[in-house]
Write a protein that holds these residues in place. Structure first.
Motif: not given
Length: 151
Positions: A2-8, A16-24, A73-76, A82-85
């Protein structure tokens, strides 16, 4: 695999948002109405739907055009990359995913699901396509449907 949070975070350092390096992340979709457990929502099309609907269907992150205001309404804790394209951002994600696939042995691969085309362009087949086939179809489809954000 899977792609992980750290990959992205490496691909999209503005986030922005929660920081979880192991999140898949388990799914990537461009349609809010699709069930997307641990999903990344990418609103590529005019008819992609609203972020709230994507969240209601399991999205925990979004790839978002930095020029488009995020809904209030986006949860914190909701993760936003974010990207430009958006299309170029999606391509970067797919390229990274394919590279990670190539680096693993076949039996170790648990497939991530990509739902990027409308059901009508899948000819009734709800299976996910090989990513190279999907990218070719996506590029063709985008000529007619891409809403132009980030161009």
């Amino acid at each position: 695999m899977m792609l992980l949070y750290d990959d992205l975070v490496e691909l999209f350092p503005n986030n922005k948002g929660v920081c979880d390096p192991s999140l898949q992340f388990l799914t990537v979709t461009s349609y809010a109405k699709i069930n997307q457990p641990k999903g990344i929502f990418i609103p590529l099309y005019k008819d992609s739907g609203e972020l709230k609907e994507a969240i209601d269907h399991g999205a925990i992150a979004a790839l978002w055009d930095e020029k488009v205001p995020l809904p209030t309404y986006t949860p914190n804790q909701f993760i936003v990359f974010y990207c430009n394209d958006l299309l170029k951002g999606l391509k970067k994600m797919i390229e990274l995913y394919r590279k990670k696939q190539q680096d693993m042995e076949e039996e170790q691969i648990e497939q991530m699901r990509f739902y990027l085309l409308p059901e009508t362009s899948l000819n009734g087949n709800k299976q996910t396509y090989d990513l190279s086939v999907m990218m070719n179809q996506l590029e063709q489809f985008m000529k007619d449907s891409y809403d132009g954000r980030g161009e």
